[in-house]
Design a protein around this motif. Structure first.
Motif, PDB file in Angstrom:
ATOM      1  N   LYS A   1       0.832  -1.194   0.000  1.00  0.00           N
ATOM      2  CA  LYS A   1       0.000   0.000   0.000  1.00  0.00           C
ATOM      3  C   LYS A   1       0.872   1.251   0.000  1.00  0.00           C
ATOM      4  CE  LYS A   1      -2.380   0.889   3.636  1.00  0.00           C
ATOM      5  NZ  LYS A   1      -3.173   0.299   4.699  1.00  0.00           N
TER       6      LYS A   1
ATOM      7  N   ASP B   1       2.361   2.144  -3.247  1.00  0.00           N
ATOM      8  CA  ASP B   1       1.499   2.818  -4.212  1.00  0.00           C
ATOM      9  C   ASP B   1       1.300   4.277  -3.862  1.00  0.00           C
ATOM     10  OD1 ASP B   1       0.968   0.687  -5.914  1.00  0.00           O
ATOM     11  OD2 ASP B   1      -0.387  -0.191  -4.426  1.00  0.00           O
ATOM     12  N   GLU B   2       1.299   4.562  -2.578  1.00  0.00           N
ATOM     13  CA  GLU B   2       0.879   5.898  -2.160  1.00  0.00           C
ATOM     14  C   GLU B   2       2.041   6.829  -1.865  1.00  0.00           C
ATOM     15  OE1 GLU B   2      -1.839   5.825   1.034  1.00  0.00           O
ATOM     16  OE2 GLU B   2      -3.260   4.546  -0.030  1.00  0.00           O
TER      17      GLU B   2
ATOM     18  N   THR C   1       0.566   9.034   4.604  1.00  0.00           N
ATOM     19  CA  THR C   1      -0.651   8.851   5.380  1.00  0.00           C
ATOM     20  C   THR C   1      -0.301   8.068   6.631  1.00  0.00           C
ATOM     21  OG1 THR C   1      -1.081   6.867   4.094  1.00  0.00           O
ATOM     22  CG2 THR C   1      -2.202   8.863   3.393  1.00  0.00           C
ATOM     23  N   PRO C   2      -1.083   8.255   7.697  1.00  0.00           N
ATOM     24  CA  PRO C   2      -0.810   7.446   8.883  1.00  0.00           C
ATOM     25  C   PRO C   2      -1.059   5.968   8.583  1.00  0.00           C
ATOM     26  CG  PRO C   2      -2.868   8.655   9.096  1.00  0.00           C
ATOM     27  CD  PRO C   2      -2.191   9.160   7.874  1.00  0.00           C
ATOM     28  N   GLU C   3      -0.301   5.127   9.241  1.00  0.00           N
ATOM     29  CA  GLU C   3      -0.377   3.705   8.924  1.00  0.00           C
ATOM     30  C   GLU C   3      -1.715   3.133   9.359  1.00  0.00           C
ATOM     31  OE1 GLU C   3       2.911   2.110  10.953  1.00  0.00           O
ATOM     32  OE2 GLU C   3       4.363   3.316   9.843  1.00  0.00           O
ATOM     33  N   ILE C   4      -2.388   2.526   8.420  1.00  0.00           N
ATOM     34  CA  ILE C   4      -3.638   1.841   8.714  1.00  0.00           C
ATOM     35  C   ILE C   4      -3.365   0.353   8.636  1.00  0.00           C
ATOM     36  CG2 ILE C   4      -5.975   1.412   7.931  1.00  0.00           C
ATOM     37  CD1 ILE C   4      -5.607   4.154   9.122  1.00  0.00           C
ATOM     38  N   LYS C   5      -3.405  -0.269   9.789  1.00  0.00           N
ATOM     39  CA  LYS C   5      -3.224  -1.716   9.810  1.00  0.00           C
ATOM     40  C   LYS C   5      -4.594  -2.359   9.762  1.00  0.00           C
ATOM     41  CE  LYS C   5       0.981  -2.920  12.298  1.00  0.00           C
ATOM     42  NZ  LYS C   5       1.499  -3.318  13.600  1.00  0.00           N
ATOM     43  N   LEU C   6      -4.782  -3.252   8.806  1.00  0.00           N
ATOM     44  CA  LEU C   6      -6.048  -3.984   8.762  1.00  0.00           C
ATOM     45  C   LEU C   6      -5.982  -5.087   9.799  1.00  0.00           C
ATOM     46  CD1 LEU C   6      -7.000  -4.223   5.020  1.00  0.00           C
ATOM     47  CD2 LEU C   6      -7.685  -2.585   6.741  1.00  0.00           C
TER      48      LEU C   6
ATOM     49  N   LYS D   1      -6.780  -2.356  22.481  1.00  0.00           N
ATOM     50  CA  LYS D   1      -7.204  -2.381  21.072  1.00  0.00           C
ATOM     51  C   LYS D   1      -8.434  -3.256  20.900  1.00  0.00           C
ATOM     52  CE  LYS D   1      -4.607  -2.400  17.074  1.00  0.00           C
ATOM     53  NZ  LYS D   1      -4.708  -1.036  16.594  1.00  0.00           N
TER      54      LYS D   1
ATOM     55  N   TYR E   1      -8.483   1.703  14.869  1.00  0.00           N
ATOM     56  CA  TYR E   1      -7.276   2.511  14.704  1.00  0.00           C
ATOM     57  C   TYR E   1      -7.149   3.528  15.825  1.00  0.00           C
ATOM     58  CZ  TYR E   1      -8.986   0.531  10.422  1.00  0.00           C
ATOM     59  OH  TYR E   1      -9.524  -0.329   9.516  1.00  0.00           O
TER      60      TYR E   1
ATOM     61  N   ARG F   1      -8.884  -2.290  -1.137  1.00  0.00           N
ATOM     62  CA  ARG F   1      -8.191  -2.117   0.138  1.00  0.00           C
ATOM     63  C   ARG F   1      -7.395  -0.829   0.197  1.00  0.00           C
ATOM     64  NH1 ARG F   1      -5.516  -7.152   3.145  1.00  0.00           N
ATOM     65  NH2 ARG F   1      -7.359  -8.454   3.349  1.00  0.00           N
ATOM     66  N   LYS F   2      -6.771  -0.506  -0.947  1.00  0.00           N
ATOM     67  CA  LYS F   2      -5.929   0.682  -0.995  1.00  0.00           C
ATOM     68  C   LYS F   2      -6.777   1.924  -0.746  1.00  0.00           C
ATOM     69  CE  LYS F   2      -4.324   2.337  -4.754  1.00  0.00           C
ATOM     70  NZ  LYS F   2      -3.806   2.377  -6.133  1.00  0.00           N
TER      71      LYS F   2
ATOM     72  N   TYR G   1      -9.608   2.034   0.680  1.00  0.00           N
ATOM     73  CA  TYR G   1     -10.103   2.025   2.058  1.00  0.00           C
ATOM     74  C   TYR G   1      -9.086   2.654   2.997  1.00  0.00           C
ATOM     75  CZ  TYR G   1     -11.430   0.291   6.621  1.00  0.00           C
ATOM     76  OH  TYR G   1     -11.753   0.208   7.943  1.00  0.00           O
ATOM     77  N   GLY G   2      -7.822   2.255   2.817  1.00  0.00           N
ATOM     78  CA  GLY G   2      -6.768   2.804   3.667  1.00  0.00           C
ATOM     79  C   GLY G   2      -6.698   4.313   3.578  1.00  0.00           C
ATOM     80  N   SER G   3      -6.755   4.822   2.346  1.00  0.00           N
ATOM     81  CA  SER G   3      -6.633   6.276   2.205  1.00  0.00           C
ATOM     82  C   SER G   3      -7.877   6.978   2.735  1.00  0.00           C
ATOM     83  CB  SER G   3      -6.383   6.644   0.744  1.00  0.00           C
ATOM     84  OG  SER G   3      -7.405   6.125  -0.069  1.00  0.00           O
TER      85      SER G   3
ATOM     86  N   VAL H   1      -9.864   5.985   5.185  1.00  0.00           N
ATOM     87  CA  VAL H   1      -9.860   5.976   6.643  1.00  0.00           C
ATOM     88  C   VAL H   1      -8.826   6.954   7.176  1.00  0.00           C
ATOM     89  CG1 VAL H   1      -9.263   4.586   8.639  1.00  0.00           C
ATOM     90  CG2 VAL H   1     -10.813   3.686   6.936  1.00  0.00           C
ATOM     91  N   SER H   2      -7.639   6.941   6.563  1.00  0.00           N
ATOM     92  CA  SER H   2      -6.606   7.834   7.097  1.00  0.00           C
ATOM     93  C   SER H   2      -6.950   9.288   6.832  1.00  0.00           C
ATOM     94  CB  SER H   2      -5.251   7.486   6.486  1.00  0.00           C
ATOM     95  OG  SER H   2      -5.358   7.391   5.092  1.00  0.00           O
ATOM     96  N   ASN H   3      -7.609   9.565   5.687  1.00  0.00           N
ATOM     97  CA  ASN H   3      -8.006  10.947   5.426  1.00  0.00           C
ATOM     98  C   ASN H   3      -9.052  11.428   6.414  1.00  0.00           C
ATOM     99  OD1 ASN H   3      -6.299  11.264   3.322  1.00  0.00           O
ATOM    100  ND2 ASN H   3      -7.820  10.824   1.736  1.00  0.00           N
TER     101      ASN H   3
ATOM    102  N   LEU I   1      -9.297  10.108   9.421  1.00  0.00           N
ATOM    103  CA  LEU I   1      -8.727   9.991  10.755  1.00  0.00           C
ATOM    104  C   LEU I   1      -7.813  11.165  11.075  1.00  0.00           C
ATOM    105  CD1 LEU I   1      -9.245   7.803  12.805  1.00  0.00           C
ATOM    106  CD2 LEU I   1      -7.099   6.734  12.148  1.00  0.00           C
TER     107      LEU I   1
END
Ligand code: CU
Lengths: 199, 298
Positions: A113, A116-117, A123-128, A172, B169, B277-278, B280-282, B284-286, B288
């Motif tokens: 991820k 790609d970004e 961005t802050p790390e988003i752990k699934l 958590k 998160y 998924r990608k 989704y990550g962006s 959520v972080s945007n 958050l």
């Protein structure tokens, strides 16, 4: 954990196939839960050796992600770690290894991820990652699951002190499971000393 | 093609006059609305696959293995249903047809027959078994949490809106990605949006990921139901109901409250938006980052 299912859309039958792999991990978990119960009923004498042993679990959790990244099958990896750790310390070694396998899988998704970004912005790390399915609460009703995790966290804090890193995962878990409204109410009750649960 | 055909017909038919031309033209223009109707029907039944459509008879398209299983089970049971329907109506019609004072003056008077009694006892007891086995298999597989979920989303029903919490998160009890989801009033709808189905804040979930949805309520009974995902989970105050789903494709899925909860029961729909998924990550972080900054400033 869900990585293996992500590659292609699994049919119902393929989902059942995943179960076999899952049960291996499930068989590990019962051991994971036991140290949680111990500090509750036990006296302080038992807590002291636990804290001494924590370096072992830290080492194993640091070693595991590297192995997990190399090998695609986490289940076999986790069992391998388990077998190597088992003679030294059954309880702590396994409890460190199971979450470590989790981290390994989520870190690999994070890497692809972030790759790609990177160009866009940081961005802050988003752990699934979330509270795992618990064998103690197999039912649809998860109220007790949430409540138990909340209590576990506060017992853990009471035993090991505020801000102990071992307790973070319980925090958590209960934050993932409990509605915010419930947590606020319980926090208030704890401050007032009217919390109904065994702390 | 059409004109070529016409010419051919003009050439072959003996009584061709200039009077036939306007008639053909009207026929052609008549055909057009017909075509439009056919196209419209095709379009209507194809376009909004993950929401209810006018005059819909079947289920909405499946987006989870569970829903696929439900649809398959429905078809399996329908096989037996039609078998029984044909058989019973044949007996009924035959009996009515032959029971006639002229055709059969002396009716048959069978009061006892061992063979037929055994048959009509055994077959009706086997058929429910054939229906029950796949049904129970599906039922229990729906309950079972097969894989550790990657995300927990809390869907909290209120009178009459929904609150969603993404708390995986968090680093404190206060900080949480929480938002309310209200229906869009009829006057504010934009072109293409469905009446009573659209909401202002959608639930964004990643596709191809195991999700745990925790459904609860803050006041009265509600229900979190999305037909395409095969989910219908009651929201009970004081109780956390868990349901696990795996959305197989990206898309927008619509559902409604399915437990009568008061005056505005019809105005608290559910919209689930499955993204990669990608994304989704962006997303959520945007969402958050602003929240955490707000908390830091406050
Ligand atoms: Cu409702």
């Amino acid at each position: 954990m869900a990585e293996s299912a992500t590659a292609k859309s699994p049919s119902l039958s393929e989902q059942y196939l995943l179960k076999g792999k899952e049960e291996k991990l499930e068989s590990i978990k019962p051991v994971e839960e036991t140290p949680i119960e111990n500090p509750v009923s036990a006296s302080e004498e038992e807590v002291a050796p636990k804290t001494e042993e924590t370096p072992v679990s830290v080492e194993s959790s640091e070693g595991a992600p590297a192995a997990a990244a190399e090998e695609s099958s986490e289940a076999s990896d986790a069992t391998a770690v388990e077998s190597s750790e088992a003679p030294t310390d059954a309880d702590e070694g396994v409890s460190g290894a199971a979450p470590a396998a989790n981290e390994g899988s989520s870190e690999s998704t994070e890497e692809e991820k972030s790759g790609d970004e990177e160009a866009a912005e940081e961005t802050p790390e988003i752990k699934l990652e979330t509270a795992p399915a618990d064998f103690r609460f197999p039912t649809t009703n998860q109220s007790r699951h949430c409540f138990t995790r909340y209590i576990e966290y506060h017992r853990c804090v009471a035993a090991k002190g505020e801000g102990a890193p071992e307790c973070d995962k319980f925090a958590k878990y209960y934050r993932s499971l409990c509605p915010g409204e419930w947590i606020d109410r319980w926090n208030e009750q704890r401050e007032n000393g009217t919390f109904p649960g065994p702390l | 093609m059409y004109t070529a055909l016409n010419r051919k017909r003009n050439a072959t038919s003996p009584n061709v006059g200039p009077s036939s031309l306007p008639y053909e033209q009207t026929e052609q223009s008549k055909n057009e609305p017909k075509q439009m109707i056919v196209l419209e029907w095709l379009f209507l039944t194809i376009a909004p696959c993950d929401a209810a459509e006018p005059w819909q008879l079947g289920s909405q398209d499946a987006a989870t293995p569970m829903m696929q299983g439900i649809i398959d089970l429905h078809h399996d049971i329908f096989f037996f249903l039609i078998l029984i329907l044909v058989f019973v109506s044949r007996i009924l019609v035959r009996a009515l047809w032959h029971f006639h004072y002229k055709k059969n003056p002396i009716p048959q008077r069978i009061v006892h027959g061992t063979t037929i009694e055994i048959l009509r006892t055994i077959f009706p007891s086997i058929i429910p078994m054939f229906i029950a086995i796949p049904s129970f298999a599906l039922l229990y597989s729906m309950d079972e949490v097969v894989v550790d979920p990657a995300i927990t989303i809390k869907a909290i029903g209120h009178q009459w809106y929904r609150t969603y919490e993404y708390s995986d998160y968090n680093s404190s009890d206060e900080q949480s990605l929480t938002f309310d989801s209200y229906t869009i009033p009829e006057d504010d709808l934009e072109l293409g949006q469905s009446r009573l189905l659209e909401v202002d804040n959608r639930v964004v979930v990643p596709a191809q990921t195991h999700l745990r949805i925790i459904v609860t309520s803050a006041d009265v009974l509600h229900s979190w139901a999305v037909p395409s995902l095969g989910v219908k989970c009651d929201a009970v105050p004081g109780r956390l109901n868990q349901t696990s789903i795996l959305v197989q494709r990206e898309g927008v899925y619509y559902g409604q409250c399915s437990e009568i909860c008061g005056t505005n029961h019809a105005f608290m729909p559910i919209v689930v938006e499955a993204v990669s998924r990608k994304d989704y990550g962006s997303r959520v972080s945007n969402q958050l980052i602003p929240q955490t900054n707000q908390i830091a400033e406050a």
